[in-house]
Design an enzyme around this catalytic site. Structure first.
Site, PDB file in Angstrom:
ATOM      1  N   ASP A 156     -11.338  -3.940  -3.222  1.00 55.92           N
ATOM      2  CA  ASP A 156     -10.790  -3.317  -4.431  1.00 55.92           C
ATOM      3  C   ASP A 156     -11.150  -4.124  -5.671  1.00 55.92           C
ATOM      4  O   ASP A 156     -11.613  -3.578  -6.682  1.00 55.92           O
ATOM      5  CB  ASP A 156      -9.272  -3.169  -4.318  1.00 55.92           C
ATOM      6  CG  ASP A 156      -8.874  -2.027  -3.396  1.00 55.92           C
ATOM      7  OD1 ASP A 156      -9.748  -1.225  -3.022  1.00 55.92           O
ATOM      8  OD2 ASP A 156      -7.686  -1.940  -3.045  1.00 55.92           O
ATOM      9  N   LYS A 179      -1.872   6.691 -10.338  1.00 60.30           N
ATOM     10  CA  LYS A 179      -1.806   6.404  -8.900  1.00 60.30           C
ATOM     11  C   LYS A 179      -1.198   5.035  -8.646  1.00 60.30           C
ATOM     12  O   LYS A 179      -0.444   4.846  -7.688  1.00 60.30           O
ATOM     13  CB  LYS A 179      -3.201   6.494  -8.278  1.00 60.30           C
ATOM     14  CG  LYS A 179      -3.238   6.251  -6.770  1.00 60.30           C
ATOM     15  CD  LYS A 179      -4.633   6.468  -6.222  1.00 60.30           C
ATOM     16  CE  LYS A 179      -4.735   6.088  -4.759  1.00 60.30           C
ATOM     17  NZ  LYS A 179      -3.969   7.000  -3.878  1.00 60.30           N
ATOM     18  N   SER A 225      -9.301  -1.217   7.181  1.00 60.45           N
ATOM     19  CA  SER A 225      -8.264  -2.071   7.769  1.00 60.45           C
ATOM     20  C   SER A 225      -6.924  -1.352   7.830  1.00 60.45           C
ATOM     21  O   SER A 225      -6.011  -1.799   8.531  1.00 60.45           O
ATOM     22  CB  SER A 225      -8.125  -3.367   6.965  1.00 60.45           C
ATOM     23  OG  SER A 225      -7.642  -3.099   5.654  1.00 60.45           O
ATOM     24  N   ARG A 253     -11.157  11.896   3.922  1.00 60.72           N
ATOM     25  CA  ARG A 253     -11.093  10.478   4.278  1.00 60.72           C
ATOM     26  C   ARG A 253     -10.837  10.357   5.784  1.00 60.72           C
ATOM     27  O   ARG A 253      -9.860  10.893   6.293  1.00 60.72           O
ATOM     28  CB  ARG A 253     -10.006   9.769   3.464  1.00 60.72           C
ATOM     29  CG  ARG A 253     -10.261   9.844   1.970  1.00 60.72           C
ATOM     30  CD  ARG A 253      -9.124   9.266   1.150  1.00 60.72           C
ATOM     31  NE  ARG A 253      -9.016   7.820   1.311  1.00 60.72           N
ATOM     32  CZ  ARG A 253      -8.096   7.072   0.693  1.00 60.72           C
ATOM     33  NH1 ARG A 253      -7.200   7.653  -0.104  1.00 60.72           N
ATOM     34  NH2 ARG A 253      -8.054   5.771   0.874  1.00 60.72           N
ATOM     35  N   SER A 300     -11.831  -6.371   5.441  1.00 62.20           N
ATOM     36  CA  SER A 300     -10.628  -6.514   4.596  1.00 62.20           C
ATOM     37  C   SER A 300      -9.509  -7.273   5.308  1.00 62.20           C
ATOM     38  O   SER A 300      -8.341  -6.878   5.269  1.00 62.20           O
ATOM     39  CB  SER A 300     -10.136  -5.131   4.141  1.00 62.20           C
ATOM     40  OG  SER A 300     -11.153  -4.390   3.524  1.00 62.20           O
ATOM     41  N   LYS A 337       0.747  -2.338  -4.862  1.00 61.65           N
ATOM     42  CA  LYS A 337       0.762  -1.081  -4.114  1.00 61.65           C
ATOM     43  C   LYS A 337       0.778  -1.359  -2.618  1.00 61.65           C
ATOM     44  O   LYS A 337       1.536  -0.739  -1.864  1.00 61.65           O
ATOM     45  CB  LYS A 337      -0.453  -0.230  -4.473  1.00 61.65           C
ATOM     46  CG  LYS A 337      -0.518   1.091  -3.707  1.00 61.65           C
ATOM     47  CD  LYS A 337      -1.811   1.846  -3.935  1.00 61.65           C
ATOM     48  CE  LYS A 337      -2.964   1.240  -3.171  1.00 61.65           C
ATOM     49  NZ  LYS A 337      -4.162   2.111  -3.146  1.00 61.65           N
TER      50      LYS A 337
END
Length: 447
Positions: free
Chosen positions: A325, A425, A172, A124, A203, A25
């Site tokens: 993640d 997603k 990031s 967010r 990250s 992704k």
């Protein structure tokens, strides 16, 4: 599976086999934007087919970019350096990898744009990115709560007179967005374009992906540690002609985890020792937990314990700042550890698709784990013998929650995954691939 309200997972005992990973992704959406901003045609192969990439493709079409999809992850992008359409209303779902970079690119090009998403996207934060872009003269207005989408982007007085300073501690993706868009500013500038990072940058491997891909498109970024990034005046993207998207290293973590608790071997192909993705480091985390890991240039293989036969993984206390993640997979594996496990430096989980610290705490506790959490940490004590509980696992509209908790099927409890279709997603057929690797005792939850 989209629309299916729940999925009951059969009791799993063993896992073995091989998986060809879907495209990354992180790489897919970066490559699409770079191809749109580059001069010349780019033939992309291995592109991820998912909600997030469809959002980016739809937005680029709205902006006038020439796109031709040939199926099976092949897309041709006709780049022109700038977007032909100067006025658009873009709906970007919950795709941070589309929303943040497009905000930066559109703000530096100028035009009249509105960017919005689903309700969670509007929760967010994006204020740090907007503040940095305004330092270059961008005109961006909040259409709701200050610091959050939706946004209106207008015609600013764009200049590179001074560095843009961005906070590094929240996401990031803000720095990635500035880096990807910076050549838009550099093309017409007689001075270098400079980005400075304030505070600790999280990250970092995702920034490495960004820099690597920018170089593939002809733009070299000079950096001083992780504090200052410089793009020379006149820098411009050029198509590499063709580019292949690596398999998704974050998705690899679930299958390597299956090998860790289901005996294995489980091999993933599409990423390996030569990967540019930081999440391949999750394999080292598994090795620290006692799992045998083998590598090739484009594959990784895991052989672990059989938890259904009493095997246990080694407990861990790990800083997951670099691989947030994949850290979610480690949290699920803590259910099978030989003692309490601690995940540190995962504050970025709070601003992902959901508040992942709260969500993970809630769902692990349902299964009988003892869980403690703080602003940027989790402590998980596995369920005691006889302490596992049947659970309906909420996925919180978060693809990674659904995939992580598929690992709970190796425990002695009945597990129902609610809203399994949220995996669309990034990995629409995840549960089909999972079922092809796992064997057990269907419909039986008795030891």
């Amino acid at each position: 599976m989209t629309g299916q309200p729940y999925l009951d997972l059969p009791r799993a005992r063993q896992a073995r086999g091989q998986v060809a990973l879907p495209g990354s992704k992180s790489i897919s959406n970066r490559v699409l934007l770079l191809a749109a901003l580059a001069a010349g045609r780019t033939d992309i192969s291995g592109l991820l087919d998912s909600d997030d990439t469809r959002v980016m493709l739809a937005a680029l079409r709205q902006l006038g970019v020439e796109l031709a999809e040939a199926g099976e992850g092949r897309v041709t992008v006709g780049g022109a350096g700038r977007f032909p359409v100067k006025q658009a209303d873009l709906f970007l779902g919950n795709a941070g990898t589309a929303f943040r970079p497009l905000t930066a690119a559109l703000a530096l090009m100028g035009g009249q744009y509105r960017l919005s998403g689903v309700p969670r996207m509007h929760e967010r934060p994006i204020g740090d990115l907007v503040d940095a872009l305004r330092q270059w003269g961008a005109r961006i207005d909040y259409l709701g709560q200050a610091g959050y989408p939706p946004l209106a982007v207008g015609e600013g007085r764009i200049r590179a007179d001074a560095p843009a300073r961005v906070q590094g501690a929240v996401s990031s993706q803000f720095l990635t967005a500035l880096l990807l868009a910076a050549p838009v500013l550099a093309q017409g500038s007689d001075r270098p374009v400079v980005i400075e990072v304030a505070g600790e940058l999280i990250s970092k491997p995702y920034i490495e992906i960004t820099l690597n891909l920018m170089a593939r498109y002809g733009v070299q970024v000079r950096r001083d540690g992780w504090r200052t990034f410089t793009i020379e005046p006149g820098a411009a993207y050029r198509s590499p002609g063709a580019i292949a998207v690596e398999g998704d290293a974050s998705s690899a973590s679930y299958f390597l985890a299956l090998g860790a608790i289901g005996g294995g071997p489980v091999r993933v192909t599409g990423v390996g020792a030569d990967s540019i993705q930081g999440d391949v480091a999750f394999a080292r985390t598994l090795a620290d937990m006692g799992v045998q890991i083998d590598y090739g240039p484009d594959w990784i293989e895991a052989r672990g314990v059989r938890v259904d036969q009493g095997g246990r993984l080694k407990a861990f206390d790990t800083d997951f700042n670099l691989i947030p993640d994949a850290a979610m997979t480690a949290a699920a594996l803590a259910l099978y550890a030989d003692g309490p496990c601690r995940l540190r430096n995962i504050g970025s989980w709070r601003v992902k698709e959901t508040d992942r610290i709260h969500a993970m705490h809630t769902e692990l506790a349902k299964l009988g784990a003892e869980v403690e959490s703080g602003p940027d940490w989790l402590r998980i004590t596995p369920p005691a013998d006889g302490g596992w509980r049947d659970a309906h696992i909420g996925t919180w509209d978060d693809h990674r929650m659904a995939m992580c908790f598929s690992l709970a099927a190796f425990g002695p409890a009945a597990v129902r995954i609610l809203d399994p279709g949220c995996v669309s997603k990034t990995f629409p057929d995840y549960f089909d691939v999972y079922a092809g690797l796992v064997s057990g005792a269907p419909d039986s939850y008795d030891d």
